[in-house]
Design a protein around this motif. Structure first.
Motif, PDB file in Angstrom:
ATOM      1  N   TYR A 155      -6.541   4.760   5.880  1.00  0.00           N
ATOM      2  CA  TYR A 155      -7.266   3.490   5.768  1.00  0.00           C
ATOM      3  C   TYR A 155      -8.327   3.549   6.864  1.00  0.00           C
ATOM      4  CZ  TYR A 155      -7.315  -1.508   4.372  1.00  0.00           C
ATOM      5  OH  TYR A 155      -7.630  -2.748   3.860  1.00  0.00           O
ATOM      6  N   LEU A 215       0.840  -1.203   0.000  1.00  0.00           N
ATOM      7  CA  LEU A 215       0.000   0.000   0.000  1.00  0.00           C
ATOM      8  C   LEU A 215       0.869   1.246   0.000  1.00  0.00           C
ATOM      9  CD1 LEU A 215      -2.405  -1.137   2.858  1.00  0.00           C
ATOM     10  CD2 LEU A 215      -3.032  -0.918   0.466  1.00  0.00           C
ATOM     11  N   THR A 230       1.247  -5.658   3.641  1.00  0.00           N
ATOM     12  CA  THR A 230       0.407  -6.443   4.551  1.00  0.00           C
ATOM     13  C   THR A 230       0.421  -7.908   4.155  1.00  0.00           C
ATOM     14  OG1 THR A 230      -1.065  -4.551   4.835  1.00  0.00           O
ATOM     15  CG2 THR A 230      -1.929  -6.683   5.468  1.00  0.00           C
ATOM     16  N   HIS A 247     -11.452  -0.699  10.367  1.00  0.00           N
ATOM     17  CA  HIS A 247     -12.015  -1.970   9.877  1.00  0.00           C
ATOM     18  C   HIS A 247     -11.444  -3.135  10.685  1.00  0.00           C
ATOM     19  CE1 HIS A 247      -8.151  -1.573   7.821  1.00  0.00           C
ATOM     20  NE2 HIS A 247      -8.114  -2.893   7.849  1.00  0.00           N
ATOM     21  N   THR A 256      -0.660   3.359  12.585  1.00  0.00           N
ATOM     22  CA  THR A 256      -1.721   2.350  12.614  1.00  0.00           C
ATOM     23  C   THR A 256      -2.300   2.426  14.024  1.00  0.00           C
ATOM     24  OG1 THR A 256      -0.437   0.989  11.106  1.00  0.00           O
ATOM     25  CG2 THR A 256      -2.261  -0.085  12.258  1.00  0.00           C
ATOM     26  N   TRP A 284      -1.776 -11.127   5.268  1.00  0.00           N
ATOM     27  CA  TRP A 284      -2.877 -11.656   6.068  1.00  0.00           C
ATOM     28  C   TRP A 284      -2.740 -13.164   6.154  1.00  0.00           C
ATOM     29  CZ3 TRP A 284      -5.093  -7.953   2.314  1.00  0.00           C
ATOM     30  CH2 TRP A 284      -5.447  -6.730   2.909  1.00  0.00           C
ATOM     31  N   HIS A 290      -8.995  -1.550  13.678  1.00  0.00           N
ATOM     32  CA  HIS A 290      -7.788  -0.742  13.473  1.00  0.00           C
ATOM     33  C   HIS A 290      -7.934   0.114  12.220  1.00  0.00           C
ATOM     34  CE1 HIS A 290      -7.307  -4.382  11.174  1.00  0.00           C
ATOM     35  NE2 HIS A 290      -6.448  -3.749  10.391  1.00  0.00           N
ATOM     36  N   ALA A 291      -7.076   1.098  12.119  1.00  0.00           N
ATOM     37  CA  ALA A 291      -7.148   2.031  10.986  1.00  0.00           C
ATOM     38  C   ALA A 291      -5.755   2.538  10.674  1.00  0.00           C
ATOM     39  CB  ALA A 291      -8.050   3.206  11.357  1.00  0.00           C
ATOM     40  N   GLY A 292      -5.597   3.073   9.466  1.00  0.00           N
ATOM     41  CA  GLY A 292      -4.359   3.773   9.110  1.00  0.00           C
ATOM     42  C   GLY A 292      -4.664   5.265   9.173  1.00  0.00           C
ATOM     43  N   ASP A 311      -9.818  -7.045  10.137  1.00  0.00           N
ATOM     44  CA  ASP A 311      -9.211  -7.848   9.066  1.00  0.00           C
ATOM     45  C   ASP A 311      -9.926  -9.198   8.920  1.00  0.00           C
ATOM     46  OD1 ASP A 311      -7.535  -5.837   8.394  1.00  0.00           O
ATOM     47  OD2 ASP A 311      -5.693  -6.772   9.126  1.00  0.00           O
ATOM     48  N   TYR A 368       0.458   5.399   0.573  1.00  0.00           N
ATOM     49  CA  TYR A 368      -0.419   6.486   1.002  1.00  0.00           C
ATOM     50  C   TYR A 368       0.282   7.809   0.736  1.00  0.00           C
ATOM     51  CZ  TYR A 368      -2.300   2.821   4.208  1.00  0.00           C
ATOM     52  OH  TYR A 368      -2.813   1.674   4.765  1.00  0.00           O
ATOM     53  N   LYS A 427       3.754   7.262   2.869  1.00  0.00           N
ATOM     54  CA  LYS A 427       3.835   5.998   3.622  1.00  0.00           C
ATOM     55  C   LYS A 427       3.701   4.810   2.677  1.00  0.00           C
ATOM     56  CE  LYS A 427       0.953   3.383   6.899  1.00  0.00           C
ATOM     57  NZ  LYS A 427      -0.283   3.475   7.682  1.00  0.00           N
ATOM     58  N   LEU A 444       1.947  -6.509   9.480  1.00  0.00           N
ATOM     59  CA  LEU A 444       1.992  -5.231   8.772  1.00  0.00           C
ATOM     60  C   LEU A 444       3.432  -4.723   8.802  1.00  0.00           C
ATOM     61  CD1 LEU A 444       0.321  -3.073   7.418  1.00  0.00           C
ATOM     62  CD2 LEU A 444      -0.435  -2.308   9.645  1.00  0.00           C
ATOM     63  N   SER A 501       3.464   0.589   3.007  1.00  0.00           N
ATOM     64  CA  SER A 501       3.422  -0.555   3.920  1.00  0.00           C
ATOM     65  C   SER A 501       3.108  -1.813   3.124  1.00  0.00           C
ATOM     66  CB  SER A 501       2.372  -0.327   5.029  1.00  0.00           C
ATOM     67  OG  SER A 501       1.079  -0.235   4.483  1.00  0.00           O
TER      68      SER A 501
HETATM   69  O1  PD2 Z   1      -1.154   0.539   6.470  1.00  0.00           O
HETATM   70  C1  PD2 Z   1      -1.750   0.510   7.555  1.00  0.00           C
HETATM   71  O2  PD2 Z   1      -1.395   1.171   8.545  1.00  0.00           O
HETATM   72  C2  PD2 Z   1      -2.936  -0.371   7.687  1.00  0.00           C
HETATM   73  C3  PD2 Z   1      -3.913  -0.044   8.583  1.00  0.00           C
HETATM   74  C4  PD2 Z   1      -5.004  -0.872   8.687  1.00  0.00           C
HETATM   75  C5  PD2 Z   1      -3.065  -1.510   6.920  1.00  0.00           C
HETATM   76  C6  PD2 Z   1      -4.170  -2.311   7.130  1.00  0.00           C
HETATM   77  N1  PD2 Z   1      -5.119  -2.005   7.996  1.00  0.00           N
HETATM   78  C7  PD2 Z   1      -4.354  -3.567   6.378  1.00  0.00           C
HETATM   79  O3  PD2 Z   1      -3.602  -3.779   5.397  1.00  0.00           O
HETATM   80  O4  PD2 Z   1      -5.230  -4.372   6.760  1.00  0.00           O
END
Ligand code: PD2
Ligand code: ZN
Length: 193
Positions: free
Chosen positions: A29, A21, A135, A32, A65, A137, A121-123, A34, A23, A131, A53, A133
Motif C-alpha cells: 500500500y 484488504l 481497516t 498516503h 505498516t 476509518w 503511512h504505508a503498507g 488517511d 495482500y 497478509k 487497523l 488486514s
Molecule cells: O494494511 C496496511 O498495513 C495499511 C497500510 C496503510 C492499511 C492502510 N494504510 C489503510 O487501510 O488505510
C-alpha cells in the motif's frame, strides 16, 4: 501552568464500514494520508480523524505498516535486536509488524483538528506469506450525515453545472441530488435547494 483537555469521541456512527484488504507476495500500500483534502470527501462526516487497523494474519516477512515521517519517543524505543525482524521498507520509519489479533490505532488529525502530516503511512511489500488486514476509518462527525448539506445550497464539485446541463440530475439522481438522509453533490445546479 497552562494546559488544555482534548476530548475526542470516536462514535460508532462516525465510522465507515470496515474494509478488508488482502495482500499477496510483493503487494503493498503506497505511502498516503488517511485524511482527505478535497471538499467532496470531507462533506460526508468531516475529516477522517482516526484509523483502526486490525491484523487478521501473521506475515512471515514484510507487510509491516510503516510511518516514515513519525518521530518515536525515546521512552518507547524498541531494542535494536527486534529490528532484525523488519524488512528494509519498515526500517525507513516507525513500523508495526502484523500479528494476527493485534490492532493499531492512530490519529490523522492534530489536537487542533488540522491534518497531521506525520501520520503519513504505508503498507510494506509482503515478502513471504500473505497478509490480511481490516481497516476502520473514523470521522470527526457522523458518516451518515452530509455536513455541507445543512442550510447552505452549494455544489460540491466544480463540474456540477456542466453535468446538470447534460441532464445528469435526472440520469444520475443518487449522486447529483441525493436524498434527505444523504444529500447529493450537485443540489444547487440541479435546483433542489
Ligand atoms: O494494511 C496496511 O498495513 C495499511 C497500510 C496503510 C492499511 C492502510 N494504510 C489503510 O487501510 O488505510
Ligand atoms: Zn492508510
Amino acid at each position: 501552568m497552562k494546559y488544555s483537555v482534548i476530548i475526542c469521541y470516536l462514535l460508532p456512527e462516525n465510522g465507515e464500514d470496515i474494509q478488508v484488504l488482502r495482500y499477496e507476495h510483493g503487494q503493498k500500500y503506497d505511502p498516503h494520508y488517511d485524511y482527505f483534502v478535497d471538499k467532496v470527501n470531507i462533506a460526508r462526516g468531516g475529516h477522517r480523524v482516526a484509523t483502526v487497523l486490525m491484523y487478521l494474519t501473521d506475515v512471515a516477512k514484510g507487510g509491516e505498516t510503516v510511518f516514515p515521517s513519525a518521530e518515536q519517543e525515546t521512552s518507547h524505543r524498541k531494542a535494536p535486536v527486534e529490528n532484525d525482524d523488519l524488512s528494509e521498507c519498515a526500517k525507513k520509519g516507525i513500523a508495526v509488524k502484523p500479528r494476527r489479533g493485534d490492532a493499531l490505532l492512530f490519529f490523522s488529525l492534530l489536537p487542533n483538528a488540522t491534518p497531521d502530516t506525520s501520520s503519513l503511512h504505508a503498507g510494506c511489500p509482503v515478502i513471504e506469506g500473505e497478509k490480511w488486514s481490516a481497516t476502520k476509518w473514523i470521522h470527526v462527525d457522523s458518516f451518515d450525515k452530509n455536513l455541507a448539506a445543512g442550510g447552505n445550497c452549494t455544489d460540491l464539485n466544480g463540474s456540477c453545472e456542466r453535468w446538470a446541463a447534460l441532464g445528469e440530475c435526472t440520469k444520475n439522481p443518487e449522486y447529483m441530488v441525493g436524498s434527505p438522509e444523504l444529500p447529493g453533490y450537485c443540489r444547487r445546479s440541479c435546483k433542489v435547494c
